[in-house]
Design a protein around this motif. Sequence first.
Motif, mmCIF file in Angstrom:
data_model
loop_
_atom_site.group_PDB
_atom_site.id
_atom_site.type_symbol
_atom_site.label_atom_id
_atom_site.label_comp_id
_atom_site.label_asym_id
_atom_site.label_seq_id
_atom_site.Cartn_x
_atom_site.Cartn_y
_atom_site.Cartn_z
ATOM 1 N N LEU A 161 0.832 -1.204 0.000
ATOM 2 C CA LEU A 161 0.000 0.000 0.000
ATOM 3 C C LEU A 161 0.866 1.253 0.000
ATOM 4 N N ASN A 162 1.973 1.215 0.726
ATOM 5 C CA ASN A 162 2.866 2.374 0.763
ATOM 6 C C ASN A 162 3.412 2.685 -0.631
ATOM 7 N N ILE A 163 3.769 1.636 -1.393
ATOM 8 C CA ILE A 163 4.252 1.850 -2.764
ATOM 9 C C ILE A 163 3.166 2.521 -3.597
ATOM 10 N N THR A 177 -4.406 6.469 7.276
ATOM 11 C CA THR A 177 -5.814 6.052 7.416
ATOM 12 C C THR A 177 -6.224 4.925 6.489
ATOM 13 N N LEU A 178 -5.728 4.906 5.249
ATOM 14 C CA LEU A 178 -6.284 3.975 4.270
ATOM 15 C C LEU A 178 -6.064 2.525 4.675
ATOM 16 N N SER A 179 -4.835 2.183 5.050
ATOM 17 C CA SER A 179 -4.551 0.801 5.454
ATOM 18 C C SER A 179 -5.376 0.408 6.669
ATOM 19 N N GLN A 180 -5.433 1.299 7.660
ATOM 20 C CA GLN A 180 -6.196 0.989 8.870
ATOM 21 C C GLN A 180 -7.688 0.893 8.588
ATOM 22 N N SER A 190 -11.039 7.537 15.617
ATOM 23 C CA SER A 190 -9.851 8.358 15.847
ATOM 24 C C SER A 190 -9.266 8.889 14.549
ATOM 25 N N MET A 191 -9.591 8.231 13.421
ATOM 26 C CA MET A 191 -9.040 8.657 12.138
ATOM 27 C C MET A 191 -9.934 9.649 11.405
#
Length: 635
Positions: free
Chosen positions: A143-145, A196-199, A357-358
Amino acid sequence: MTRPGPGAAPAVGAPGTKALNFKPSMKRLLGLLRPEKVLLGMMLVFAIASVVLSVAAPNILGHATNLIFNGVVGGQLPSGISKEQAVGQLRSEGQGTYADMVSGMDVTPGVGIDFSAVGNVLLFVLVLYLVSAALAWSQGYILNIALQRTIRNLRDSVERKVHRLPLKYFDSHTRGELLSRVTNDVDNVSTSLQQTLSQLITAVLTVLGILGMMIWISPLLALVAVLTVPLSFLVTAVIAKRSQPHFVNQWKHTGKLNGLIEETYTGHELVKAFGRQAEVEREFGDRNDKLFESSYRAQFISGMIMPAIMFLGNINYVIIAVVGGLRVASGTLSLGEVQAFIQYSRQFTQPLTQVGSMVNLVQSGVASAERIFALLDADDEEPDPPVPAVAEKHLGRVAFENVSFRYREDQPLIENLSLVAEPGNLVAIVGPTGAGKTTLVNLIMRFYDIDAGRITVDGVETRDMTRDELREQTGMVLQDTWLFGGTIRDNIAYGDPNASEEEILEAARVSYVDKFVHSLPDGYDTVIDEEGNNVSAGEKQLITIARAFLAKPLILILDEATSSVDTRTELLVQKATAALRSDRTSFVIAHRLSTIRDADLIVVMEDGQIVEQGDHDSLVGAGGAYHRLYSSQFS
């Protein structure tokens, strides 16, 4: 030049001019990820696998609890009898509740805890958690990539958009405000997506997986747990709705504060010279206070979401513990199932708490995204013609034919102006401040498009040419010099990146840069800082003239190139510009009339109109506007 200054007109897409449209902006922001759908698909597979394993683990761990509890209870029962006999014996002794519980358990009277089986279950759960963690790490890595590529593409889009924007857009926005959108807002979108996206994906999958396991264990307890979900969403929606306008104001005031800081630091010496430090500090304090207030309100209100959801989760936990205990006592559920369910209930509320929280990060990111989209959606400058016209001969003849132009529809500036500059002629444009002199040459360069009439270069209308072709034929030396951080050689070569070393040195010699450059410690390799403070104003002007000379333009525009230099340097600049003007059609905007006495044509402008034109002697003899300007300088 008469044109609207920053803030004079409503900014195109300025933040705060309308309420944030959250859903469309969020949808568009997520749409930026579409090119990375392959990576996102891989990430989703890893996320599902990780969640499945992590969700299955508590139920398997509940089996270990059952092994321990069954062993404890079995060891307390008489050996040598069956479970049914033991249950009957307990009922005969008046222990009905205990008997009900034993009847629902998998026990063997007289047999204690099977530690080997318990160890195998615990080892298996450990392996599940390790594999789940590895899959979760892989999910985050992929996801970071995808996110970094997306943000890189977004920055590229913003950069390309900035170069497509018309000059009027920059007139209506402060540099600090524009820089805030290009840097701060893009960084904030990047941070929001990364955090936020991954979580969010993991949270949604976890909720679905846990909900399925809870229903499988006990539909009744699952119903109790699910009752908190709509309450959590309702609390989140109510609080988020109240905090969102404050996030919009937060980034609006951030842009305004950045604009003030940029202007103040750029003009720091001027602020000191006029003794306006106190005024600047007051304005800074006022804008800083507004930013503090909006940021405080946004974070405070959105920060209420997580405690509220945690409170609902704790109430849910108490209800499940009580009902689950009663079900174990009645033999309907095993202790391991209740223990697994309690784990699931805590895990069930944890993703909801994370989402709560996000929310503030998501709101902040979407607010920044909308400011970026406002920039991306601003009108581009008029496109070049699909089939551009090309002049048969490049001579440098420029003609204005009944040209009309205004910056604002309600404020006329240039009306029905006609002018012809013959090839190789020097045309001087003079007149009071605000007469439209700089506007006139900006129209030649198509920094602005005219409202009526036409401008031709060698018989071809400029709107029928590409801007690149038009500007390749045109060179400019402005009153305000611009040098970038680099060597003197690099700054001169900016006029023609393909120029040879000999051509660069020749341009330096003709423009008298060579006269002072050898006094510098590194010569042509002297690095000029961003503000150009290690060379004088006159030396900077000579470097810009060398740059224009190297470009070999057909048409030359000099906008008061000697206004900010001393008399001695002015002579050098005049000699350099004279060499630069040789064999070129030149437009010179001048306030010092002594510098344009040899002009082939002098154009006198007032209020956007040409009131006189001719050579120096004829205009002085006419006793008109030029005579008055000339007399005011030399009387």
